[in-house]
Design a protein around this motif. Sequence first.
Motif, PDB file in Angstrom:
ATOM      1  N   LYS A  69      42.918 -62.820  54.077  1.00 24.41           N
ATOM      2  CA  LYS A  69      42.678 -63.465  55.366  1.00 24.41           C
ATOM      3  C   LYS A  69      42.846 -62.420  56.445  1.00 24.41           C
ATOM      4  O   LYS A  69      43.856 -61.731  56.506  1.00 24.41           O
ATOM      5  CB  LYS A  69      43.704 -64.597  55.573  1.00 24.41           C
ATOM      6  CG  LYS A  69      43.840 -65.107  56.998  1.00 24.41           C
ATOM      7  CD  LYS A  69      42.713 -66.011  57.382  1.00 24.41           C
ATOM      8  CE  LYS A  69      42.889 -66.526  58.804  1.00 24.41           C
ATOM      9  NZ  LYS A  69      41.738 -66.236  59.622  1.00 24.41           N
ATOM     10  N   SER A  70      41.834 -62.257  57.295  1.00 26.60           N
ATOM     11  CA  SER A  70      41.992 -61.384  58.446  1.00 26.60           C
ATOM     12  C   SER A  70      42.060 -62.265  59.686  1.00 26.60           C
ATOM     13  O   SER A  70      41.503 -63.358  59.718  1.00 26.60           O
ATOM     14  CB  SER A  70      40.851 -60.370  58.549  1.00 26.60           C
ATOM     15  OG  SER A  70      39.627 -61.027  58.724  1.00 26.60           O
ATOM     16  N   GLY A  71      42.786 -61.791  60.673  1.00 27.51           N
ATOM     17  CA  GLY A  71      42.943 -62.555  61.906  1.00 27.51           C
ATOM     18  C   GLY A  71      44.153 -62.074  62.656  1.00 27.51           C
ATOM     19  O   GLY A  71      44.697 -61.006  62.392  1.00 27.51           O
ATOM     20  N   HIS A  72      44.597 -62.875  63.593  1.00 30.12           N
ATOM     21  CA  HIS A  72      45.800 -62.567  64.361  1.00 30.12           C
ATOM     22  C   HIS A  72      47.025 -62.998  63.558  1.00 30.12           C
ATOM     23  O   HIS A  72      46.922 -63.793  62.626  1.00 30.12           O
ATOM     24  CB  HIS A  72      45.771 -63.270  65.704  1.00 30.12           C
ATOM     25  CG  HIS A  72      44.693 -62.761  66.601  1.00 30.12           C
ATOM     26  ND1 HIS A  72      44.342 -63.385  67.756  1.00 30.12           N
ATOM     27  CD2 HIS A  72      43.887 -61.675  66.513  1.00 30.12           C
ATOM     28  CE1 HIS A  72      43.369 -62.713  68.348  1.00 30.12           C
ATOM     29  NE2 HIS A  72      43.076 -61.674  67.607  1.00 30.12           N
ATOM     30  N   TYR A  73      48.168 -62.495  63.939  1.00 29.33           N
ATOM     31  CA  TYR A  73      49.421 -62.771  63.238  1.00 29.33           C
ATOM     32  C   TYR A  73      49.616 -64.277  63.014  1.00 29.33           C
ATOM     33  O   TYR A  73      49.952 -64.708  61.917  1.00 29.33           O
ATOM     34  CB  TYR A  73      50.603 -62.185  64.034  1.00 29.33           C
ATOM     35  CG  TYR A  73      51.947 -62.591  63.494  1.00 29.33           C
ATOM     36  CD1 TYR A  73      52.527 -61.878  62.454  1.00 29.33           C
ATOM     37  CD2 TYR A  73      52.632 -63.697  64.015  1.00 29.33           C
ATOM     38  CE1 TYR A  73      53.769 -62.253  61.947  1.00 29.33           C
ATOM     39  CE2 TYR A  73      53.861 -64.068  63.512  1.00 29.33           C
ATOM     40  CZ  TYR A  73      54.426 -63.354  62.478  1.00 29.33           C
ATOM     41  OH  TYR A  73      55.638 -63.738  61.964  1.00 29.33           O
ATOM     42  N   GLN A 132      49.910 -66.012  59.359  1.00 28.63           N
ATOM     43  CA  GLN A 132      51.200 -66.639  59.084  1.00 28.63           C
ATOM     44  C   GLN A 132      51.035 -68.132  58.788  1.00 28.63           C
ATOM     45  O   GLN A 132      51.735 -68.684  57.948  1.00 28.63           O
ATOM     46  CB  GLN A 132      52.147 -66.429  60.269  1.00 28.63           C
ATOM     47  CG  GLN A 132      53.584 -66.744  59.975  1.00 28.63           C
ATOM     48  CD  GLN A 132      54.200 -65.856  58.906  1.00 28.63           C
ATOM     49  OE1 GLN A 132      53.786 -64.731  58.684  1.00 28.63           O
ATOM     50  NE2 GLN A 132      55.186 -66.391  58.222  1.00 28.63           N
ATOM     51  N   ALA A 133      50.109 -68.799  59.470  1.00 26.04           N
ATOM     52  CA  ALA A 133      49.864 -70.229  59.235  1.00 26.04           C
ATOM     53  C   ALA A 133      49.383 -70.467  57.803  1.00 26.04           C
ATOM     54  O   ALA A 133      49.841 -71.397  57.137  1.00 26.04           O
ATOM     55  CB  ALA A 133      48.844 -70.768  60.236  1.00 26.04           C
ATOM     56  N   LEU A 134      48.481 -69.607  57.329  1.00 17.79           N
ATOM     57  CA  LEU A 134      48.020 -69.744  55.938  1.00 17.79           C
ATOM     58  C   LEU A 134      49.175 -69.483  54.980  1.00 17.79           C
ATOM     59  O   LEU A 134      49.336 -70.193  53.986  1.00 17.79           O
ATOM     60  CB  LEU A 134      46.847 -68.802  55.646  1.00 17.79           C
ATOM     61  CG  LEU A 134      46.308 -68.835  54.213  1.00 17.79           C
ATOM     62  CD1 LEU A 134      45.888 -70.239  53.787  1.00 17.79           C
ATOM     63  CD2 LEU A 134      45.138 -67.859  54.062  1.00 17.79           C
ATOM     64  N   GLU A 166      38.228 -76.464  50.714  1.00 19.82           N
ATOM     65  CA  GLU A 166      38.412 -76.827  52.123  1.00 19.82           C
ATOM     66  C   GLU A 166      39.488 -75.935  52.764  1.00 19.82           C
ATOM     67  O   GLU A 166      39.331 -75.468  53.895  1.00 19.82           O
ATOM     68  CB  GLU A 166      38.805 -78.306  52.236  1.00 19.82           C
ATOM     69  CG  GLU A 166      38.902 -78.831  53.659  1.00 19.82           C
ATOM     70  CD  GLU A 166      40.271 -78.635  54.287  1.00 19.82           C
ATOM     71  OE1 GLU A 166      40.320 -78.398  55.512  1.00 19.82           O
ATOM     72  OE2 GLU A 166      41.282 -78.673  53.567  1.00 19.82           O
ATOM     73  N   LEU A 167      40.550 -75.677  52.031  1.00 19.29           N
ATOM     74  CA  LEU A 167      41.637 -74.822  52.534  1.00 19.29           C
ATOM     75  C   LEU A 167      41.118 -73.414  52.816  1.00 19.29           C
ATOM     76  O   LEU A 167      41.365 -72.855  53.880  1.00 19.29           O
ATOM     77  CB  LEU A 167      42.778 -74.766  51.509  1.00 19.29           C
ATOM     78  CG  LEU A 167      43.927 -73.834  51.859  1.00 19.29           C
ATOM     79  CD1 LEU A 167      44.855 -74.500  52.867  1.00 19.29           C
ATOM     80  CD2 LEU A 167      44.687 -73.443  50.614  1.00 19.29           C
ATOM     81  N   ILE A 168      40.373 -72.856  51.890  1.00 21.44           N
ATOM     82  CA  ILE A 168      39.829 -71.507  52.050  1.00 21.44           C
ATOM     83  C   ILE A 168      38.884 -71.459  53.254  1.00 21.44           C
ATOM     84  O   ILE A 168      38.955 -70.542  54.068  1.00 21.44           O
ATOM     85  CB  ILE A 168      39.136 -71.041  50.756  1.00 21.44           C
ATOM     86  CG1 ILE A 168      40.190 -70.807  49.665  1.00 21.44           C
ATOM     87  CG2 ILE A 168      38.309 -69.786  50.980  1.00 21.44           C
ATOM     88  CD1 ILE A 168      39.627 -70.570  48.287  1.00 21.44           C
ATOM     89  N   ALA A 172      45.777 -59.877  55.711  1.00 19.05           N
ATOM     90  CA  ALA A 172      46.870 -60.337  54.860  1.00 19.05           C
ATOM     91  C   ALA A 172      46.328 -60.642  53.469  1.00 19.05           C
ATOM     92  O   ALA A 172      45.199 -61.116  53.328  1.00 19.05           O
ATOM     93  CB  ALA A 172      47.519 -61.577  55.454  1.00 19.05           C
ATOM     94  N   LEU A 173      47.132 -60.344  52.457  1.00 17.18           N
ATOM     95  CA  LEU A 173      46.806 -60.670  51.073  1.00 17.18           C
ATOM     96  C   LEU A 173      47.867 -61.623  50.540  1.00 17.18           C
ATOM     97  O   LEU A 173      49.062 -61.433  50.794  1.00 17.18           O
ATOM     98  CB  LEU A 173      46.763 -59.408  50.206  1.00 17.18           C
ATOM     99  CG  LEU A 173      45.740 -58.349  50.588  1.00 17.18           C
ATOM    100  CD1 LEU A 173      45.861 -57.143  49.655  1.00 17.18           C
ATOM    101  CD2 LEU A 173      44.327 -58.904  50.565  1.00 17.18           C
ATOM    102  N   TYR A 174      47.424 -62.628  49.797  1.00 14.01           N
ATOM    103  CA  TYR A 174      48.293 -63.660  49.240  1.00 14.01           C
ATOM    104  C   TYR A 174      48.031 -63.722  47.741  1.00 14.01           C
ATOM    105  O   TYR A 174      46.896 -63.918  47.321  1.00 14.01           O
ATOM    106  CB  TYR A 174      47.962 -65.033  49.825  1.00 14.01           C
ATOM    107  CG  TYR A 174      47.840 -65.053  51.336  1.00 14.01           C
ATOM    108  CD1 TYR A 174      48.883 -65.522  52.116  1.00 14.01           C
ATOM    109  CD2 TYR A 174      46.684 -64.617  51.970  1.00 14.01           C
ATOM    110  CE1 TYR A 174      48.775 -65.561  53.502  1.00 14.01           C
ATOM    111  CE2 TYR A 174      46.571 -64.646  53.352  1.00 14.01           C
ATOM    112  CZ  TYR A 174      47.617 -65.115  54.111  1.00 14.01           C
ATOM    113  OH  TYR A 174      47.506 -65.151  55.475  1.00 14.01           O
TER     114      TYR A 174
END
Length: 184
Positions: free
Chosen positions: A129-133, A137-139, A108-110, A91-93
């Motif tokens: 951020k790579s990971g599961h959905y 989504q939480a980030l 700390e957030l990163i 995901a890209l933000y």
Amino acid sequence: MEHGKLYTVIIFSENTVGLLNQIAIIFTRRQLNIETLSVSPSAIEGIHKFTITTFADEDMIDRVVKQIDRRVDILKAYYNTDEDLVYQEIALYKLGTEQFLKLASVEELIRRYGARVLEINEACVVLEKSGHYEETQALFRELSERVGVLQFIRSGRIAITKSRVERLSDMLNAMKERLERKNG
């Protein structure tokens, strides 16, 4: 609307024009929505790998995969549940730089989310951020609440099986052995 369990359909084929459309039609006829889609070259030269997720019951996904597998252009199609796979999304933000830098505990957030800063300039900051959905989504939710997200994009699932080799490799080896016995 989500009905059933989330399945990951993996399809191997040559890179044939129009094949993606033909695959999508099979899902559409069964009224299954494609949740995510990723296509890329596989580990086997000349073979592409489609990774598709959809919600269905096992009987329906079995019929869909069998229908896809019968197509001439398809080398092999099968489905898995999450337990059979190692998988990720990316995901890209995009955030406003000024708002992002005003955030208390940016570092700390990163770190907490395992994100990376890809770009930072006067206008914006881009995080990856790579990971599961659920993780991506939480980030997204936290950034939306704390600073506002200007743009957001999530990739389709990419996945590999937990087994030692890809099922296509086993199938190709068996075909090769049969051909050698027949010609041998």
